[in-house]
Design an enzyme around this catalytic site. Sequence first.
Site, PDB file in Angstrom:
ATOM      1  N   ARG A 157       0.854  -1.198   0.000  1.00  0.00           N
ATOM      2  CA  ARG A 157       0.000   0.000   0.000  1.00  0.00           C
ATOM      3  C   ARG A 157       0.884   1.240   0.000  1.00  0.00           C
ATOM      4  NH1 ARG A 157      -1.272   1.693   4.620  1.00  0.00           N
ATOM      5  NH2 ARG A 157      -2.172  -0.232   5.422  1.00  0.00           N
ATOM      6  N   TYR A 216     -16.897  18.415 -13.661  1.00  0.00           N
ATOM      7  CA  TYR A 216     -17.240  16.995 -13.811  1.00  0.00           C
ATOM      8  C   TYR A 216     -18.237  16.601 -12.709  1.00  0.00           C
ATOM      9  CZ  TYR A 216     -16.697  11.938 -13.801  1.00  0.00           C
ATOM     10  OH  TYR A 216     -16.950  10.592 -13.833  1.00  0.00           O
ATOM     11  N   ASP A 248      -7.718  19.849 -13.253  1.00  0.00           N
ATOM     12  CA  ASP A 248      -8.068  18.517 -13.760  1.00  0.00           C
ATOM     13  C   ASP A 248      -7.748  18.528 -15.255  1.00  0.00           C
ATOM     14  OD1 ASP A 248      -9.372  16.312 -14.889  1.00  0.00           O
ATOM     15  OD2 ASP A 248     -10.975  16.340 -13.398  1.00  0.00           O
ATOM     16  N   LYS A 276      -9.121   7.736 -18.994  1.00  0.00           N
ATOM     17  CA  LYS A 276      -9.410   8.324 -20.301  1.00  0.00           C
ATOM     18  C   LYS A 276      -8.159   8.252 -21.198  1.00  0.00           C
ATOM     19  CE  LYS A 276     -13.128   9.113 -17.923  1.00  0.00           C
ATOM     20  NZ  LYS A 276     -13.433  10.345 -17.243  1.00  0.00           N
TER      21      LYS A 276
HETATM   22  C1  LIG Z   1     -13.916  10.672 -15.825  1.00  0.00           C
HETATM   23  C2  LIG Z   1     -13.480  11.937 -15.195  1.00  0.00           C
HETATM   24  C3  LIG Z   1     -13.167  12.006 -13.823  1.00  0.00           C
HETATM   25  C4  LIG Z   1     -13.371  10.821 -12.894  1.00  0.00           C
HETATM   26  O1  LIG Z   1     -12.489   9.790 -13.171  1.00  0.00           O
HETATM   27  P1  LIG Z   1     -12.792   8.253 -12.822  1.00  0.00           P
HETATM   28  O2  LIG Z   1     -11.545   7.592 -13.295  1.00  0.00           O
HETATM   29  O3  LIG Z   1     -14.024   7.863 -13.579  1.00  0.00           O
HETATM   30  O4  LIG Z   1     -12.990   8.167 -11.351  1.00  0.00           O
HETATM   31  C5  LIG Z   1     -12.714  13.202 -13.324  1.00  0.00           C
HETATM   32  N1  LIG Z   1     -12.584  14.293 -14.110  1.00  0.00           N
HETATM   33  C6  LIG Z   1     -12.880  14.267 -15.417  1.00  0.00           C
HETATM   34  C7  LIG Z   1     -12.723  15.507 -16.227  1.00  0.00           C
HETATM   35  C8  LIG Z   1     -13.343  13.093 -16.017  1.00  0.00           C
HETATM   36  O5  LIG Z   1     -13.654  13.080 -17.309  1.00  0.00           O
END
Ligand SMILES: *Cc1c(COP(=O)(O)O)cnc(C)c1O
Length: 394
Positions: A45, A97, A169, A194
């Site tokens: 961890r 988001y 982000d 993504k």
């Molecule tokens: C998908 C997404 C998240 C969340 O990510 P997960 O991997 O689904 O927890 C956060 N910010 C943005 C801009 C996203 O597209």
Amino acid sequence: MSKATKLIHSIPVDPLTGSISVPIYQTSTFVQDAPGENKGYDYARSNNPTRAVLEKVIAELEEGAAGYAFASGLAAIDAVVKLLQSGDEILAVDDIYGGAFRLFTHIYQKFGINVNYVDTTDARNVAAAITARTKLVWLETPTNPTLKISDIEAIAKIAHDNGSLLCVDNTFASPALQQPILLGADIVVHSATKYLGGHSDLIAGLVVTKTKALGDEIKFIQNASGAILAPHDSWLVIRGIETLHLRVAEHSRNALIVARYLQKHPAVANVYYPGLSTHPNHSIAAVQQSAGGGVVSFTLKEDTAEAAKNVVCSTKLFKLAESLGGVKSLLCHPATMTHKSIPAEKRHASGVADSLIRLSVGLEDVADLLEDIDKALTGSVKLKYTKETAAIAY
Ligand SMILES: *Cc1c(COP(=O)(O)O)cnc(C)c1O
């Protein structure tokens, strides 16, 4: 050295065996020579050699001092919010988001952390709303699904003058197109689910900090809260990152062609894509991003959820699914899918019209993608297209 070369060689050869691929250390613990005497690893961890490679690579890609890998993008966001204390405030982009909105509003507000949402596409709104309690300014740029752009450099100055941290982000642009730390951000987060993973086969999150001191705080939270990324998923993200620049360049090239095509299509009302000169924030996008990215949104002249549903159910190559950033093209209808829980009035105000459709443009041949979209749109407006009208120039 070019970015691409640096990226490929930031992934090290295994020092123990010479393995060119990073080994997956599928282990929970590490045998110690004597109490407290170990080879840099004691419990998985706290640290794992496979995860450590990913953390080093993402820090280098984002030009930060340290990186940390989490079980999801939301776990990464959660770790950043845990830097705050009760009484602190977050000032966040209003077009945030949905999962971040849910976490901030429904979890952290309970613990006395307040959140204010403003339209950050105008930096003056940030200057007007920031208070002595604002410890964290939170941006997403481009936003989801209307691809709004905020000026990272201008907002970093406002945040720092106020003694606040700026977190960006960077999921939609990825470090291949935009490096927020170079523009003044203190922290970058990613949903590596993504573009970084890039193959729609995992859930992962990353945090990168500008300074080692801030990194040490995130490391403490990562170990204390425990939402770490598993070794195999860490390996998959490393593998995805190896082709990040190639993929994102191609996603962007395809998306620009799709956006230009949609702009000329008789069934389409508005197209949202930061790479188009008609985008309201195009001038900032052109400075801080090297290309527009792979997501394009558009609305229909027949602005109803019904018309949009007809389109999203008729494409063959664009698969109907949430998420983005993978090799296969996806599309979704935010009003009835990702943004369903937002009241219609609030949703319309943020630009998410009833007919808005979001495309994650994949890596297929773009001519095939255009044909797929055109067939679906033609059905939605019940017009007959000849081969020539379908082949609207791009
Ligand atoms: C998908 C997404 C998240 C969340 O990510 P997960 O991997 O689904 O927890 C956060 N910010 C943005 C801009 C996203 O597209």
